[in-house]
Design a protein around this motif. Structure first.
Motif, PDB file in Angstrom:
ATOM      1  N   LEU A 320       0.825  -1.205   0.000  1.00 10.38           N
ATOM      2  CA  LEU A 320       0.000   0.000   0.000  1.00 10.38           C
ATOM      3  C   LEU A 320       0.864   1.262   0.000  1.00 10.38           C
ATOM      4  CD1 LEU A 320      -2.755  -1.076   2.565  1.00 10.38           C
ATOM      5  CD2 LEU A 320      -3.082  -0.676   0.119  1.00 10.38           C
ATOM      6  N   ALA A 321       1.948   1.232   0.769  1.00 14.11           N
ATOM      7  CA  ALA A 321       2.830   2.403   0.824  1.00 14.11           C
ATOM      8  C   ALA A 321       3.516   2.644  -0.518  1.00 14.11           C
ATOM      9  CB  ALA A 321       3.879   2.212   1.927  1.00 14.11           C
ATOM     10  N   ALA A 322       3.968   1.570  -1.154  1.00 18.82           N
ATOM     11  CA  ALA A 322       4.691   1.710  -2.421  1.00 18.82           C
ATOM     12  C   ALA A 322       3.797   2.182  -3.550  1.00 18.82           C
ATOM     13  CB  ALA A 322       5.330   0.371  -2.785  1.00 18.82           C
ATOM     14  N   THR A 323       2.511   1.935  -3.466  1.00 20.25           N
ATOM     15  CA  THR A 323       1.616   2.298  -4.560  1.00 20.25           C
ATOM     16  C   THR A 323       0.781   3.547  -4.283  1.00 20.25           C
ATOM     17  OG1 THR A 323      -0.033   0.771  -3.634  1.00 20.25           O
ATOM     18  CG2 THR A 323       1.413  -0.082  -5.378  1.00 20.25           C
ATOM     19  N   SER A 324       0.967   4.143  -3.113  1.00 16.60           N
ATOM     20  CA  SER A 324       0.170   5.336  -2.779  1.00 16.60           C
ATOM     21  C   SER A 324       1.019   6.515  -2.338  1.00 16.60           C
ATOM     22  CB  SER A 324      -0.830   5.015  -1.659  1.00 16.60           C
ATOM     23  OG  SER A 324      -0.153   4.773  -0.432  1.00 16.60           O
ATOM     24  N   GLY A 325       2.226   6.255  -1.833  1.00 14.62           N
ATOM     25  CA  GLY A 325       3.037   7.331  -1.292  1.00 14.62           C
ATOM     26  C   GLY A 325       2.568   7.802   0.063  1.00 14.62           C
ATOM     27  N   PRO A 425      21.477   3.151   7.182  1.00 13.42           N
ATOM     28  CA  PRO A 425      20.936   4.138   8.131  1.00 13.42           C
ATOM     29  C   PRO A 425      20.367   5.377   7.456  1.00 13.42           C
ATOM     30  CG  PRO A 425      23.342   4.155   8.171  1.00 13.42           C
ATOM     31  CD  PRO A 425      22.923   2.971   7.348  1.00 13.42           C
ATOM     32  N   ARG A 426      20.730   5.614   6.194  1.00 14.24           N
ATOM     33  CA  ARG A 426      20.200   6.788   5.491  1.00 14.24           C
ATOM     34  C   ARG A 426      18.842   6.499   4.849  1.00 14.24           C
ATOM     35  NH1 ARG A 426      24.544   9.428   1.628  1.00 14.24           N
ATOM     36  NH2 ARG A 426      22.908  11.016   1.578  1.00 14.24           N
ATOM     37  N   LYS A 427      18.392   5.256   4.937  1.00 18.04           N
ATOM     38  CA  LYS A 427      17.101   4.887   4.369  1.00 18.04           C
ATOM     39  C   LYS A 427      16.195   4.393   5.485  1.00 18.04           C
ATOM     40  CE  LYS A 427      19.187   3.710  -0.096  1.00 18.04           C
ATOM     41  NZ  LYS A 427      19.402   2.683  -1.144  1.00 18.04           N
ATOM     42  N   ALA A 428      15.248   5.250   5.885  1.00 20.31           N
ATOM     43  CA  ALA A 428      14.306   4.876   6.935  1.00 20.31           C
ATOM     44  C   ALA A 428      13.512   3.658   6.472  1.00 20.31           C
ATOM     45  CB  ALA A 428      13.372   6.033   7.244  1.00 20.31           C
ATOM     46  N   PRO A 429      13.297   2.676   7.341  1.00 16.58           N
ATOM     47  CA  PRO A 429      12.711   1.400   6.919  1.00 16.58           C
ATOM     48  C   PRO A 429      11.482   1.528   6.030  1.00 16.58           C
ATOM     49  CG  PRO A 429      13.352   1.283   9.201  1.00 16.58           C
ATOM     50  CD  PRO A 429      13.579   2.701   8.776  1.00 16.58           C
ATOM     51  N   MET A 430      10.520   2.372   6.422  1.00 18.19           N
ATOM     52  CA  MET A 430       9.308   2.507   5.617  1.00 18.19           C
ATOM     53  C   MET A 430       9.206   3.876   4.946  1.00 18.19           C
ATOM     54  SD  MET A 430       7.912  -0.355   5.545  1.00 18.19           S
ATOM     55  CE  MET A 430       6.481   0.182   4.618  1.00 18.19           C
ATOM     56  N   HIS A 431       9.757   4.901   5.551  1.00 16.01           N
ATOM     57  CA  HIS A 431       9.634   6.233   4.955  1.00 16.01           C
ATOM     58  C   HIS A 431      10.439   6.340   3.669  1.00 16.01           C
ATOM     59  CE1 HIS A 431       7.779  10.103   5.586  1.00 16.01           C
ATOM     60  NE2 HIS A 431       8.896  10.723   5.243  1.00 16.01           N
ATOM     61  N   ALA A 432      11.441   5.469   3.507  1.00 16.73           N
ATOM     62  CA  ALA A 432      12.198   5.468   2.255  1.00 16.73           C
ATOM     63  C   ALA A 432      11.316   5.079   1.077  1.00 16.73           C
ATOM     64  CB  ALA A 432      13.391   4.518   2.359  1.00 16.73           C
ATOM     65  N   LEU A 433      10.233   4.346   1.345  1.00 11.91           N
ATOM     66  CA  LEU A 433       9.258   4.039   0.290  1.00 11.91           C
ATOM     67  C   LEU A 433       8.544   5.309  -0.155  1.00 11.91           C
ATOM     68  CD1 LEU A 433       7.430   0.693   1.206  1.00 11.91           C
ATOM     69  CD2 LEU A 433       8.790   1.186  -0.838  1.00 11.91           C
ATOM     70  N   ARG A 434       8.195   6.144   0.792  1.00 13.30           N
ATOM     71  CA  ARG A 434       7.537   7.410   0.454  1.00 13.30           C
ATOM     72  C   ARG A 434       8.474   8.303  -0.358  1.00 13.30           C
ATOM     73  NH1 ARG A 434       3.424  11.049   1.969  1.00 13.30           N
ATOM     74  NH2 ARG A 434       4.113  13.146   2.529  1.00 13.30           N
ATOM     75  N   HIS A 435       9.746   8.349   0.062  1.00 10.57           N
ATOM     76  CA  HIS A 435      10.728   9.121  -0.704  1.00 10.57           C
ATOM     77  C   HIS A 435      10.871   8.551  -2.122  1.00 10.57           C
ATOM     78  CE1 HIS A 435      12.039  11.835   2.377  1.00 10.57           C
ATOM     79  NE2 HIS A 435      12.367  10.870   3.219  1.00 10.57           N
ATOM     80  N   TRP A 436      10.865   7.239  -2.236  1.00 10.08           N
ATOM     81  CA  TRP A 436      10.958   6.599  -3.555  1.00 10.08           C
ATOM     82  C   TRP A 436       9.771   6.984  -4.427  1.00 10.08           C
ATOM     83  CZ3 TRP A 436       7.480   2.826  -5.397  1.00 10.08           C
ATOM     84  CH2 TRP A 436       7.834   2.223  -6.616  1.00 10.08           C
ATOM     85  N   PHE A 437       8.577   6.969  -3.839  1.00 13.78           N
ATOM     86  CA  PHE A 437       7.366   7.300  -4.578  1.00 13.78           C
ATOM     87  C   PHE A 437       7.406   8.759  -5.042  1.00 13.78           C
ATOM     88  CE2 PHE A 437       2.977   8.451  -5.232  1.00 13.78           C
ATOM     89  CZ  PHE A 437       2.403   7.317  -5.793  1.00 13.78           C
TER      90      PHE A 437
END
Length: 493
Positions: A320-325, A425-437
């Motif tokens: 859901l995070a990867a497809t919605s941001g 450490p520069r990639k937050a476990p789940m927030h890095a998905l939001r940054h990717w989106f």
């Protein structure tokens, strides 16, 4: 530098004016010893490194003792900024044998010389804490300051002789603690509780800020909100940094919380000034420390691992995070009732959970179409299999002052992601998905300037079309910009 000193002087004067308006008051014996201890520390910090000659400090102490005992009518003022060589003047007044010459003079109750000798130092510690005291208290404090000067002079004289061993007398000074808030005043805890009752922040904010207030209280040694000064806040800030707390956390969490509480207190006439105003950690962002998005390969690997994972939150929340941001905290609060079909399109409504959940801002409430890849993976069937209520967490207390149950799911998911090997450490476990989106969808300049994430209908044409664009986005006849957005995401998952 001059401007900074001017600001500090003005702030100190304002505190003195406020204290004057509030009226003078007394000090306890412990408080006076503590203030005298600050004079001791000031003198040691200024002169220990390069103390000069032992004879000069012997003369310096002689004038302090003579003034303290009322044996002389006048005395040179102590200037903490520089050491004055008073040997010639001491020899003229007391003769070649300093101790015998002072003892030969009769003691008295005259405090004029004591005021001349130690008055500036006494004013220093009083103004530092914004204190205005009555005459009797000031005279007693002068005596304590003189005693502290004698102790400091003795230690500095030893340093001048090459002896830097610890001074046992330094331990006699307690930390200064202001008198507890008087009737009509307010404690930090009361200020926090009243702010929380009116603003109703998220439970996680309450937990974090309560810890911040507790840490500040432990540092200053009291809870009187009006007695906390800018110097207190600066010292506390420095202590937090020295303990290893990051500059970002101190600026964005510790000091932000304190400024917000005092700003609210000022607007509600509970306090008169904000001691955290203008205080910040000066730290340039270093290369190689900013947060990064996941790469396409990392997203694909994470979603592949999640596809086979249990329980349900590990299976669905990354997808859901990867497809919605959307933020993971928003998704973790989803209820069955938040999943619906609008204009024939499955959507999820991001709302505060009904059991005292919360979102980051008012604008965080929104409706997002569910990506076709999520539907094809069986998400709608999963929703139908669930009873009414939360999708990913169990019972919550329903108490808005406590951390919401969905927070536990977010934290456990972050731990699970780290356990799968995503340890940068520069990639937050789940927030890095939001940054990717955000990086993938590249919203137009207007949205990018606002820091908003592109989702279905975020392109300019879809915003102009309104609700119908939600359906168009997921059809062959839909908006080409949004369709391209979704096709691009699909290819990466």
């Amino acid at each position: 530098m001059a401007t900074a000193r001017r600001v500090l002087i003005l702030e100190r004067l304002e505190r003195l004016y406020e204290a004057t308006r509030a009226g003078s008051h007394g000090l306890t014996h412990r408080q006076m010893v503590a203030l005298a201890g600050e004079v001791y520390s000031l003198l040691r910090s200024r002169f220990d490194e390069d103390p000069g000659s032992p004879e000069a400090w012997e003369a310096w102490k002689g004038f302090v003792r003579a003034a303290r005992q009322g044996r002389i009518g006048t005395a040179p003022t102590i200037d903490p900024r520089e050491q004055a060589d008073e040997r010639a003047e001491a020899a003229r007044l007391f003769g070649p044998d300093l101790t015998a010459g002072i003892d030969a003079l009769p003691p008295s109750g005259d405090r004029a010389a004591l005021e001349e000798r130690c008055g500036r130092l006494t004013w220093f510690v009083l103004s530092r804490h914004g204190l205005v005291v009555d005459r009797e208290t000031r005279l007693r404090l002068l005596e304590h300051v003189a005693d502290a000067c004698l102790d400091a002079g003795w230690a500095i004289k030893r340093a001048a002789q090459g002896d830097y061993s610890p001074d046992p007398k330094a331990a006699r000074f307690p930390p200064f603690q202001a008198t507890p808030a008087a009737p009509g005043g307010i404690t930090l805890t009361d200020l926090f509780d009243r702010w929380a009752a009116e603003t109703k922040p998220a439970g996680s904010t309450l937990t974090t800020w309560r810890g911040i207030i507790k840490a500040l209280t432990a540092h200053v040694g009291h809870e009187d909100a009006k007695s906390i000064t800018t110097e207190h806040v600066i010292a506390w800030k420095d202590k937090r940094i020295a303990a290893g707390r990051s500059a970002k956390t101190v600026n964005d969490s510790d000091l932000t919380a304190l400024r917000a509480l005092y700003r609210w207190g000022i607007s509600n006439r509970l306090v008169t000034e904000n001691p955290a105003l203008g205080v910040k950690v000066s730290a340039k962002r270093k290369a190689g420390t900013s947060k990064l998005p996941y790469t396409d390969d990392e997203v694909a690997r994470l979603l592949s691992l999640a596809e086979k994972a249990e329980p349900a939150w590990t299976r669905w929340l990354p997808l859901l995070a990867a497809t919605s941001g959307a933020r993971i905290a928003e998704l973790a609060q989803l209820w069955v009732e938040n999943i619906a079909v609008e204009q024939g399109v499955p959507v999820m409504r991001l709302l505060p959970a009904q059991d005292a959940g919360s979102l980051k801002t008012e604008g965080s409430e929104r409706t997002i179409p569910i990506h076709p890849a999520v539907i094809q993976a069986g998400f709608m069937a999963f929703v139908k299999s669930r009873k009414a209520g939360p999708l990913f967490y169990g019972k919550s207390s329903g108490d808005p002052t406590k951390r919401h149950a969905s927070k536990s799911v977010s934290n456990r998911l972050a731990g699970w992601v780290r356990d799968q090997g995503f340890t940068d450490p520069r990639k937050a476990p789940m927030h890095a998905l939001r940054h990717w989106f955000k990086h993938l969808t590249r919203p137009d300049r207007e949205e990018r300037g606002r820091g908003r994430v592109a989702t279905a209908g975020s392109c300019r044409r879809c915003r102009e079309l309104g609700g119908e664009a939600i359906h168009a986005t997921l059809t062959a006849e839909g908006c080409p910009e949004s369709r391209k957005l979704f096709v691009g995401v699909a290819h990466r998952i």
